[in-house]
Scaffold this active site. Structure first.
Site, mmCIF file in Angstrom:
data_model
loop_
_atom_site.group_PDB
_atom_site.id
_atom_site.type_symbol
_atom_site.label_atom_id
_atom_site.label_comp_id
_atom_site.label_asym_id
_atom_site.label_seq_id
_atom_site.Cartn_x
_atom_site.Cartn_y
_atom_site.Cartn_z
ATOM 1 N N GLY A 190 37.148 37.009 42.874
ATOM 2 C CA GLY A 190 38.028 36.137 42.072
ATOM 3 C C GLY A 190 39.009 35.347 42.938
ATOM 4 N N ILE A 247 45.971 33.441 42.269
ATOM 5 C CA ILE A 247 46.607 34.350 43.225
ATOM 6 C C ILE A 247 45.724 34.542 44.462
ATOM 7 C CG2 ILE A 247 47.559 36.658 43.564
ATOM 8 C CD1 ILE A 247 48.070 36.802 40.530
ATOM 9 N N SER A 265 47.980 45.129 36.129
ATOM 10 C CA SER A 265 48.945 44.344 35.350
ATOM 11 C C SER A 265 49.995 45.223 34.686
ATOM 12 C CB SER A 265 48.190 43.591 34.261
ATOM 13 O OG SER A 265 49.085 43.080 33.313
ATOM 14 N N TYR A 299 42.758 43.421 26.842
ATOM 15 C CA TYR A 299 42.996 43.111 28.256
ATOM 16 C C TYR A 299 43.659 44.309 28.961
ATOM 17 C CZ TYR A 299 45.289 41.075 32.369
ATOM 18 O OH TYR A 299 45.737 40.831 33.656
ATOM 19 N N ASN A 327 54.818 39.103 35.485
ATOM 20 C CA ASN A 327 54.420 37.723 35.127
ATOM 21 C C ASN A 327 54.438 36.830 36.367
ATOM 22 O OD1 ASN A 327 55.473 38.983 32.553
ATOM 23 N ND2 ASN A 327 54.577 37.085 31.810
HETATM 24 N N1 LIG Z 1 48.614 35.685 36.840
HETATM 25 C C1 LIG Z 1 49.271 36.729 36.358
HETATM 26 O O1 LIG Z 1 50.368 36.578 35.782
HETATM 27 C C2 LIG Z 1 48.728 38.125 36.521
HETATM 28 C C3 LIG Z 1 49.540 39.204 36.091
HETATM 29 C C4 LIG Z 1 49.037 40.489 36.218
HETATM 30 C C5 LIG Z 1 47.788 40.707 36.783
HETATM 31 N N2 LIG Z 1 47.028 39.644 37.179
HETATM 32 C C6 LIG Z 1 45.705 39.940 37.754
HETATM 33 O O2 LIG Z 1 45.569 39.270 38.995
HETATM 34 C C7 LIG Z 1 44.195 38.887 39.188
HETATM 35 C C8 LIG Z 1 44.102 37.416 39.547
HETATM 36 O O3 LIG Z 1 44.657 36.655 38.495
HETATM 37 P P1 LIG Z 1 44.917 35.078 38.579
HETATM 38 O O4 LIG Z 1 46.181 34.815 37.865
HETATM 39 O O5 LIG Z 1 44.717 34.611 39.972
HETATM 40 O O6 LIG Z 1 43.733 34.575 37.633
HETATM 41 P P2 LIG Z 1 42.717 33.330 37.803
HETATM 42 O O7 LIG Z 1 42.062 33.210 36.493
HETATM 43 O O8 LIG Z 1 43.407 32.144 38.391
HETATM 44 O O9 LIG Z 1 41.680 33.878 38.878
HETATM 45 C C9 LIG Z 1 40.637 34.757 38.531
HETATM 46 C C10 LIG Z 1 39.362 34.268 39.182
HETATM 47 O O10 LIG Z 1 38.330 35.161 38.779
HETATM 48 C C11 LIG Z 1 37.167 34.379 38.560
HETATM 49 N N3 LIG Z 1 36.285 35.082 37.629
HETATM 50 C C12 LIG Z 1 36.394 35.227 36.275
HETATM 51 N N4 LIG Z 1 35.343 35.881 35.787
HETATM 52 C C13 LIG Z 1 34.541 36.172 36.842
HETATM 53 C C14 LIG Z 1 33.272 36.803 36.973
HETATM 54 N N5 LIG Z 1 32.616 37.277 35.897
HETATM 55 N N6 LIG Z 1 32.725 36.905 38.207
HETATM 56 C C15 LIG Z 1 33.361 36.398 39.306
HETATM 57 N N7 LIG Z 1 34.542 35.771 39.237
HETATM 58 C C16 LIG Z 1 35.132 35.659 38.019
HETATM 59 C C17 LIG Z 1 37.654 33.052 37.979
HETATM 60 O O11 LIG Z 1 36.709 32.019 38.199
HETATM 61 C C18 LIG Z 1 38.955 32.849 38.759
HETATM 62 O O12 LIG Z 1 38.766 32.023 39.887
HETATM 63 C C19 LIG Z 1 43.459 39.277 37.912
HETATM 64 O O13 LIG Z 1 42.802 40.497 38.129
HETATM 65 C C20 LIG Z 1 44.559 39.429 36.891
HETATM 66 O O14 LIG Z 1 44.196 40.367 35.889
HETATM 67 C C21 LIG Z 1 47.463 38.359 37.071
#
Ligand SMILES: NC(=O)c1ccc[n+]([C@@H]2O[C@H](COP(=O)([O-])OP(=O)(O)OC[C@H]3O[C@@H](n4cnc5c(N)ncnc54)[C@H](O)[C@@H]3O)[C@@H](O)[C@H]2O)c1
Ligand SMILES: [Zn+2]
Length: 375
Positions: free
Chosen positions: A9, A14, A126, A186, A215
């Site tokens: 991902g 991030i 999260s 989620y 967040n």
């Molecule tokens: N952004 C936030 O506020 C936040 C808060 C808590 C936890 N998180 C966790 O951090 C991680 C990254 O989050 P982010 O904000 O960068 O999200 P994002 O959606 O920007 O990045 C996630 C990436 O995963 C890829 N993805 C989705 N489904 C997929 C699949 N089936 N196979 C391969 N790739 C896949 C997407 O294309 C995307 O590029 C996640 O695990 C999320 O749960 C994020």
């Protein structure tokens, strides 16, 4: 020593920032990402922001063959691939469990089969796993309140009451030792990811680190994804000259952390052995109300004053702030970017804002299913 690192991902928000930092340090970075259209647009291609030295493999985290090849020879794996919309997870239940849980299962099995020399697995989890989190009652001390009922929300009674004596409660920082209470699909999927990775680590003696992000905001957060966080929604509305409508009474609060501080925590978790087999909250430890956020963003856009509408979404938590003592002590982590500075930089640097209010699409999906109160 340069390490071979996989970020699943890692073409997302991030992960791409983490890749920049790790490349600066001289590591080899591979990313496995399906470039999901909800994040990367209808005809997804390699994002322009993704560093040119990242070896991007376009593939699904559930594809055993691709994941098997991707994990081979890696020293460190960051597992970020996930669907991330809390509201959306309440009706795309199968899809969320499939990508987040089955995807993690596929990853772990691939590690077991193809990589016996992996040094560490770091999972992005999260704050959602806590549900409401910790509160204090004057009479009863620290308590875990039940989520607000539909009846309570319909009566516009926003704050939580003590489950024992019914006095009103004060939110307090939630430590990692606080009992988990996932309240969305989620959240269930993220907690299951934690359990799977932890059990795998114990069984196969693989150091595992779980980072519970609160967040997160910053550049590259998808603005074309209607399910992305509140800050993107606010920016998109103001860009389209629409005033901000705040749910409840605007006094609900969150712990907003800049993506560079998340990267800092990931980096420390990778480097120090003290992180191994531990769970950490990664946040600022400071709470900010939705009204304060709305006012700060509105000022930057010189937009009309935000208004509260008394709307609500069933299942929303009221307050959320992290206790980050453990990350400070064991990782040497210290958040550096204040919300005020981070938001100004974010708005100045925002490059792509679609000319339609995509957040209303997400809102309508919830309203159809009775999960949100209409205007
Ligand atoms: N952004 C936030 O506020 C936040 C808060 C808590 C936890 N998180 C966790 O951090 C991680 C990254 O989050 P982010 O904000 O960068 O999200 P994002 O959606 O920007 O990045 C996630 C990436 O995963 C890829 N993805 C989705 N489904 C997929 C699949 N089936 N196979 C391969 N790739 C896949 C997407 O294309 C995307 O590029 C996640 O695990 C999320 O749960 C994020
Ligand atoms: Zn009480």
């Amino acid at each position: 020593m340069p390490k071979k690192i996989l970020i699943t991902g890692g073409a997302g928000f991030i992960g791409s920032h983490l890749a920049d930092k790790l490349l600066q340090d001289g590591h080899d970075i591979a990313v496995l990402d399906c470039l999901h259209p909800q994040i990367h647009g209808p005809n997804p291609k390699r994002p322009a922001y993704l560093h040119k030295d990242v070896d991007l493999v376009i593939g699904d985290i559930r594809d055993e063959h691709m994941v098997g090849a991707a994990v081979q020879g890696k020293d460190i794996i960051f597992h970020f691939a996930s669907h991330t919309g809390v509201g959306q997870s309440m009706y795309e239940i199968k899809e969320y469990m499939d990508v987040n849980v089955q995807g993690t299962a596929v990853l772990l099995e691939a590690i077991q089969k193809h990589n016996s020399s992996l040094q560490k697995l770091i999972l992005a989890s999260s704050r959602a796993v806590y549900g409401e989190g910790a509160y204090h009652c004057h009479t009863c001390g620290v308590v875990s309140p039940k989520p607000r009922s539909l009846l309570q929300l319909q009566a516009s009674k926003w704050e939580l009451n003590c489950p024992n004596c019914n006095l009103s409660l004060t939110p307090i920082p939630t430590p990692e030792t606080y009992p988990t209470d996932p309240r969305s699909v989620y959240a269930v999927s993220k907690l299951t990811q934690e359990h799977l990775c932890t059990i795998y680590g114990e069984t196969y003696k693989l150091p595992v680190v779980v980072l519970r992000y609160f967040n997160v905001y910053g550049p590259r957060q998808s603005l074309s994804n209607p399910y992305t966080g509140v800050l993107s929604t606010f920016m998109t509305r103001l860009y389209n000259n629409k005033p901000l409508n705040i749910y409840e009474d605007g006094q609900e609060s969150r712990d907003f952390i800049h993506v560079s501080d998340i990267v800092q925590a990931c980096h420390l978790a990778m480097k120090t052995n003290k992180a191994n087999d531990q769970i950490f909250n990664i946040a600022t430890g400071k709470s900010i109300t939705l009204m304060e956020i709305a006012q700060t963003v509105t000022q930057q856009f010189r937009g009309p004053s935000p208004k509260t509408t008394g709307q609500y979404r069933f299942g929303d938590i009221r307050h959320s702030v992290a206790d980050i003592t453990k990350a400070k002590q064991l990782l040497g982590y210290f958040p550096r970017v204040s919300f005020a500075d981070g938001v100004v930089e974010l708005i100045e640097q925002a490059e792509f804002i679609p000319n339609e209010d995509l957040s209303s699409i997400a809102e309508k999906e919830l309203q159809i299913r009775g999960l949100s109160k209409p205007d």
